[in-house]
Design a protein around this motif. Structure first.
Motif, PDB file in Angstrom:
ATOM      1  N   ALA A   5       5.038  -1.855  -7.298  1.00 30.34           N
ATOM      2  CA  ALA A   5       3.996  -0.932  -6.856  1.00 30.34           C
ATOM      3  C   ALA A   5       2.621  -1.483  -7.183  1.00 30.34           C
ATOM      4  CB  ALA A   5       4.179   0.423  -7.536  1.00 30.34           C
ATOM      5  N   ALA A   6       1.651  -1.023  -6.409  1.00 34.33           N
ATOM      6  CA  ALA A   6       0.239  -1.262  -6.693  1.00 34.33           C
ATOM      7  C   ALA A   6      -0.444   0.095  -6.664  1.00 34.33           C
ATOM      8  CB  ALA A   6      -0.359  -2.189  -5.648  1.00 34.33           C
ATOM      9  N   ARG A   7      -1.295   0.358  -7.640  1.00 37.67           N
ATOM     10  CA  ARG A   7      -1.953   1.659  -7.736  1.00 37.67           C
ATOM     11  C   ARG A   7      -3.458   1.458  -7.818  1.00 37.67           C
ATOM     12  NH1 ARG A   7       2.183   1.284 -11.440  1.00 37.67           N
ATOM     13  NH2 ARG A   7       4.050   2.326 -10.715  1.00 37.67           N
ATOM     14  N   ILE A  24      -4.345   6.233  -4.645  1.00 36.07           N
ATOM     15  CA  ILE A  24      -3.546   5.572  -3.620  1.00 36.07           C
ATOM     16  C   ILE A  24      -2.476   4.740  -4.308  1.00 36.07           C
ATOM     17  CG2 ILE A  24      -3.591   3.938  -1.703  1.00 36.07           C
ATOM     18  CD1 ILE A  24      -6.605   4.673  -1.441  1.00 36.07           C
ATOM     19  N   GLY A  25      -1.241   4.846  -3.841  1.00 34.40           N
ATOM     20  CA  GLY A  25      -0.152   4.036  -4.372  1.00 34.40           C
ATOM     21  C   GLY A  25       0.629   3.416  -3.225  1.00 34.40           C
ATOM     22  N   VAL A  26       0.989   2.168  -3.388  1.00 37.25           N
ATOM     23  CA  VAL A  26       1.785   1.457  -2.388  1.00 37.25           C
ATOM     24  C   VAL A  26       3.033   0.950  -3.086  1.00 37.25           C
ATOM     25  CG1 VAL A  26       1.824  -0.461  -0.762  1.00 37.25           C
ATOM     26  CG2 VAL A  26      -0.309   0.757  -1.177  1.00 37.25           C
ATOM     27  N   GLY A  45       5.148   7.424 -11.566  1.00 41.50           N
ATOM     28  CA  GLY A  45       4.627   6.083 -11.800  1.00 41.50           C
ATOM     29  C   GLY A  45       3.132   6.005 -11.584  1.00 41.50           C
ATOM     30  N   MET A  46       2.653   6.748 -10.593  1.00 41.14           N
ATOM     31  CA  MET A  46       1.225   6.745 -10.324  1.00 41.14           C
ATOM     32  C   MET A  46       0.469   7.431 -11.455  1.00 41.14           C
ATOM     33  SD  MET A  46      -0.816   8.004  -6.957  1.00 41.14           S
ATOM     34  CE  MET A  46       0.169   6.978  -5.919  1.00 41.14           C
TER      35      MET A  46
END
Length: 79
Positions: A5-7, A24-26, A45-46
């Motif tokens: 993930a990327a946050r 924003i989370g991907v 997780g975010m």
């Protein structure tokens, strides 16, 4: 078996209405078996991974030029 993930924290400030927060989370999760569980894991997780108060306070500083060190961050604190 693993997810990645990327946050990001993005903050917009409206002078009349106050602070608008946006996160924003991907995620790359592979095959999802339970949509409800995957959604809960992504949100958790975010919340945990972004380090929500420091990241938001830093984004507010970059948006307004004003360093706030007390929580909660409110529109009144920016005025």
């Amino acid at each position: 078996m693993y997810g990645y993930a990327a946050r990001f924290a993005e903050v917009a400030v409206d002078a009349r209405l106050g602070l608008v927060r946006r996160r924003i989370g991907v995620y790359d999760a592979g095959r999802i078996i339970s949509l409800k569980l995957a959604d809960s894991q992504a949100i958790g997780g975010m919340v945990g991974g972004i380090g929500v108060a420091p990241a938001i306070a830093n984004a507010v500083f970059h948006a307004t030029g004003r360093r706030l060190r007390d929580l909660p961050i409110t529109a009144e604190a920016l005025l």
